[in-house]
Design an enzyme around this catalytic site. Structure first.
Site: not given
Length: 235
Positions: A200, A13
């Site tokens: 997820d 990130e």
């Protein structure tokens, strides 16, 4: 806004965000590396906190004390707790709490932090509204959701635990840093927002889904943070 603190949980990130920075100055402090400069014209400090609540809280306090950031955004990924949220979608925090805080033996409800004025930390509403609009602009292929982020030092990969988090806390997504940053911001009267891309479903499929969708989740988060910084630079 004078300076925005941006906390990422992973190297991937931070690396993507750094690519869009200018005038970068590097500071090492508390075993953390802080990148101070401009992102899309906005003064920012970007840092990788590491995984877990302690790392996240240390990082947030450093941003406030050492770099005098007057707002904190925490980017990252999370597991969905709502069937309406698809993998790759973005969740923006309305508030955050710690699901693994347990002082039940002393008469407190699970999730309640003893001797605190609150255990549910509200995100900045105006920042969330702006982020939602920006996300729809820069990530038109995904949906944006707003709701509660529940945090704990646990990777949730069991259906039973997911159901407990939903029934007990009405969480929108679950992860490992957000509420610690939220509490630190609250204690310092600094506005914050947690941005989570869903990687997820926080159930028995989590270990299979995570590597597959991680890159997509990070891309959407980075698009949003850069777009948000551009808007804030002209406020």
């Amino acid at each position: 806004m004078k300076k925005l603190g941006i906390i990422g949980a992973m190297d991937e990130e931070v690396a993507r965000l750094k690519e869009n920075m200018t005038q970068v100055r590097v500071t090492e402090r508390a075993s953390l590396t802080f990148y101070e400069g401009e992102l899309m014209g906005l003064p920012v400090v970007i840092v990788r906190s590491g995984i877990g609540k302690v790392n996240a809280a240390i990082c947030a306090q450093q941003l406030i004390d050492r770099f005098e950031t007057d707002c904190i955004v925490n980017t990252g990924i999370a597991g969905s707790l709502n069937a309406k949220i698809d993998i790759g979608d973005i969740v923006l925090s309305t508030d955050a709490l710690q699901h693994d805080m347990d002082a039940v033996a002393f008469g407190y409800d699970v999730g309640v932090i003893p001797r605190m004025d609150t255990s549910v930390f509200a995100a900045d509403e105006s920042l969330r509204t702006l982020a939602a609009a920006v996300c729809r602009e820069v990530n038109p292929e995904i949906a944006v959701h707003e709701g509660r982020v529940v945090t704990g030092d646990q990777f949730i990969a069991a259906k039973e635990k997911k159901e407990w988090l939903v029934s007990t806390f009405s969480g929108m997504c679950t992860e490992m840093e957000g509420a610690a940053i939220a509490q630190t911001a609250h204690n310092n009267s600094v506005p914050f927002l947690i941005i989570r891309a869903i990687s997820d479903k926080a159930d028995d499929s989590a270990s299979e889904d995570y590597p597959t969708f991680e890159a997509k989740a990070i891309r959407h988060t980075v698009n949003l943070v850069c777009g948000l910084a551009k808007k804030l630079a002209h406020v």
